[in-house]
Design a protein around this motif. Sequence first.
Motif, PDB file in Angstrom:
ATOM      1  N   GLU A 334     -10.653   0.805  11.363  1.00 17.12           N
ATOM      2  CA  GLU A 334      -9.907  -0.388  10.954  1.00 17.12           C
ATOM      3  C   GLU A 334      -9.971  -0.583   9.437  1.00 17.12           C
ATOM      4  O   GLU A 334      -8.991  -1.001   8.809  1.00 17.12           O
ATOM      5  CB  GLU A 334     -10.449  -1.611  11.679  1.00 17.12           C
ATOM      6  CG  GLU A 334     -10.127  -1.602  13.173  1.00 17.12           C
ATOM      7  CD  GLU A 334     -10.768  -2.762  13.915  1.00 17.12           C
ATOM      8  OE1 GLU A 334     -11.604  -3.451  13.281  1.00 17.12           O
ATOM      9  OE2 GLU A 334     -10.432  -2.971  15.090  1.00 17.12           O
ATOM     10  N   ALA A 337      -7.563   1.909   8.031  1.00 14.74           N
ATOM     11  CA  ALA A 337      -6.183   1.453   8.266  1.00 14.74           C
ATOM     12  C   ALA A 337      -5.803   0.370   7.267  1.00 14.74           C
ATOM     13  O   ALA A 337      -4.665   0.345   6.759  1.00 14.74           O
ATOM     14  CB  ALA A 337      -6.050   0.938   9.700  1.00 14.74           C
ATOM     15  N   GLY A 338      -6.732  -0.545   6.948  1.00 21.41           N
ATOM     16  CA  GLY A 338      -6.428  -1.588   5.976  1.00 21.41           C
ATOM     17  C   GLY A 338      -6.183  -1.025   4.585  1.00 21.41           C
ATOM     18  O   GLY A 338      -5.320  -1.521   3.847  1.00 21.41           O
ATOM     19  N   GLN A 341      -2.614   0.732   4.625  1.00 20.09           N
ATOM     20  CA  GLN A 341      -1.588   0.037   5.380  1.00 20.09           C
ATOM     21  C   GLN A 341      -0.208   0.199   4.737  1.00 20.09           C
ATOM     22  O   GLN A 341       0.803   0.359   5.437  1.00 20.09           O
ATOM     23  CB  GLN A 341      -1.939  -1.446   5.494  1.00 20.09           C
ATOM     24  CG  GLN A 341      -1.028  -2.218   6.447  1.00 20.09           C
ATOM     25  CD  GLN A 341      -1.106  -1.691   7.877  1.00 20.09           C
ATOM     26  OE1 GLN A 341      -2.202  -1.488   8.403  1.00 20.09           O
ATOM     27  NE2 GLN A 341       0.051  -1.441   8.477  1.00 20.09           N
ATOM     28  N   HIS A 342      -0.160   0.191   3.410  1.00 26.39           N
ATOM     29  CA  HIS A 342       1.128   0.375   2.744  1.00 26.39           C
ATOM     30  C   HIS A 342       1.728   1.737   3.054  1.00 26.39           C
ATOM     31  O   HIS A 342       2.934   1.887   3.219  1.00 26.39           O
ATOM     32  CB  HIS A 342       0.948   0.209   1.230  1.00 26.39           C
ATOM     33  CG  HIS A 342       0.075   1.252   0.610  1.00 26.39           C
ATOM     34  ND1 HIS A 342      -1.305   1.294   0.782  1.00 26.39           N
ATOM     35  CD2 HIS A 342       0.395   2.332  -0.156  1.00 26.39           C
ATOM     36  CE1 HIS A 342      -1.801   2.335   0.124  1.00 26.39           C
ATOM     37  NE2 HIS A 342      -0.793   2.986  -0.444  1.00 26.39           N
ATOM     38  N   LEU A 344       1.138   3.509   5.797  1.00 24.80           N
ATOM     39  CA  LEU A 344       1.576   3.488   7.199  1.00 24.80           C
ATOM     40  C   LEU A 344       2.928   2.781   7.314  1.00 24.80           C
ATOM     41  O   LEU A 344       3.818   3.244   8.052  1.00 24.80           O
ATOM     42  CB  LEU A 344       0.530   2.786   8.069  1.00 24.80           C
ATOM     43  CG  LEU A 344      -0.856   3.445   8.154  1.00 24.80           C
ATOM     44  CD1 LEU A 344      -1.817   2.545   8.929  1.00 24.80           C
ATOM     45  CD2 LEU A 344      -0.771   4.804   8.825  1.00 24.80           C
ATOM     46  N   ASP A 345       3.079   1.682   6.589  1.00 28.18           N
ATOM     47  CA  ASP A 345       4.345   0.948   6.660  1.00 28.18           C
ATOM     48  C   ASP A 345       5.491   1.752   6.066  1.00 28.18           C
ATOM     49  O   ASP A 345       6.601   1.780   6.627  1.00 28.18           O
ATOM     50  CB  ASP A 345       4.202  -0.392   5.931  1.00 28.18           C
ATOM     51  CG  ASP A 345       3.200  -1.316   6.618  1.00 28.18           C
ATOM     52  OD1 ASP A 345       2.954  -1.103   7.824  1.00 28.18           O
ATOM     53  OD2 ASP A 345       2.665  -2.218   5.946  1.00 28.18           O
ATOM     54  N   SER A 350       2.395   3.865  13.349  1.00 30.60           N
ATOM     55  CA  SER A 350       1.529   2.855  13.969  1.00 30.60           C
ATOM     56  C   SER A 350       0.179   3.477  14.304  1.00 30.60           C
ATOM     57  O   SER A 350       0.109   4.579  14.835  1.00 30.60           O
ATOM     58  CB  SER A 350       2.179   2.301  15.245  1.00 30.60           C
ATOM     59  OG  SER A 350       2.353   3.329  16.200  1.00 30.60           O
ATOM     60  N   THR A 379      -0.365  11.075   9.040  1.00 31.03           N
ATOM     61  CA  THR A 379       0.780  10.346   8.468  1.00 31.03           C
ATOM     62  C   THR A 379       1.697  11.265   7.669  1.00 31.03           C
ATOM     63  O   THR A 379       2.857  10.927   7.443  1.00 31.03           O
ATOM     64  CB  THR A 379       0.277   9.215   7.552  1.00 31.03           C
ATOM     65  OG1 THR A 379      -0.436   9.780   6.433  1.00 31.03           O
ATOM     66  CG2 THR A 379      -0.641   8.278   8.310  1.00 31.03           C
TER      67      THR A 379
END
Length: 480
Positions: A334, A337-338, A341-342, A344-345, A350, A379
């Motif tokens: 987690e 992921a934080g 996050q940019h 991933l977006d 996901s 990714t």
Amino acid sequence: MAVGFLALVAAGIAAGWATGRNEDHTRWVNHTYEVELSVSNARRLIEQGEASRRGYLLTGNTEYRDAYRRWATALPGALIRLQQLTRDNPRQVGSLRVLNAEIAGLLVQRARTIGLIDAGRIGTANTLFRTEASVRRLAKIRTAFDHMAAEERRLLAERDAAQQASVRVFYAILAVAAVLLVLVALASLLMVTRYTRDLAQSRDRLRDFNDRLEETVSERTADLSRANEEIQRFAYIVSHDLRSPLVNVMGFTAELASATAPLAELLDRAEAEAPHIVSEDARLAVREDLPEAVGFIRTSTQKMDRLINAILKLSREGRRVITPEAIDPAAVVETIAGSIQHLLDDRGVSLSVARPIPGVVTDRVALEQILSNLIENATKYLQPGRPGTIAVSGEERRGRVILSVADNGRGIDPRDHQRIFDLFRRSGQQDQPGEGIGLAHVRALAYRLGGTIDVDSELGRGSTFRINLPKTYESQDSTP
């Protein structure tokens, strides 16, 4: 032992067979006694009927007549019973046929005599009695009964002998079975004793082997640690020494690049003032060959610089001290992921975590680098036309924790499943930046944590990386 147990089974079967035979013989002996009893019963009824008839003839007393009628009424049933018991013996069937014929005649004569007495014609009845052949008929009947009795005594003798033989066979089988049982018990005892002795010796040898193995493992671990340290030092020294000439090459390349501008100006002035002195080869050399060569040199030196930096990074990571602590892998994922996050977006990916994930006691920095590298790779290598998904899960097996990072990306050719973990080796289409160092770094970190890493993947169907780590990290380093 197997042969002995089979022999015991055979002895048991034989004992059962002998018991069955003995039961058959006993049944036939009982049958013979039953036939003899039926012969005696029928003969008794004949004799008692004859005695009652004569008593009635001599005295006229009706009690004799009533007694005769009782015997005469019971006689057919006794004969039928005798016939049923002897129908399997031809000799007895013949004797019974003669017996039935004589008894039928005797019963007719008796009925006539009884009838005359009942009518008060006692004299006529006496005359008929004296003239009738009942004495001879009774003799034949008695002879037939004697034959039947003799036949049954003969059968009884045979069946008694057969029964005794069956009993002797049964006891012989029991004796053999007892001997076999004793032999099997002795063999079992000897085998168990030998097995126990061999087991004790094997346990002693295994203990000695384990002691030697622990010493050997300790020695090999120390040797590997020293060799690893030497390799790390060698990599650091080589990388450091390579950087010095590389810096010189990069510096001279920059001077060559800066020299191309004056040469180009000189060529332009020569073409303007004295074009006849400028050859085609000089023009190509200044305006095309020299800039192209400088560009190639710069590209190569930049790549060489990245490779040297990667080797230095691996060398420094190998020298870093492992600091184990209790870690929740789900929380680590987690956090990763934080931080991305940019990314991933932007790529439409996901990321999910299947809780709970078993905790581990290991180095946090190393675990973060492993998971971060695997997630970032997932990714990068997406399957065109399909939204990317990444799933992180974990399970515990036999004191070890297996962390899985699964994606639905482009996948890896099965032939490259091992080579992707080698330094500077990549697989598939090279459309993403990188030098082939990430997975080699991941495997080196997994080894340092006492674990392994493998991949399960097919082209077009995604990949699953599995990191197998000990539940609690134990240092592999050994001080020589």
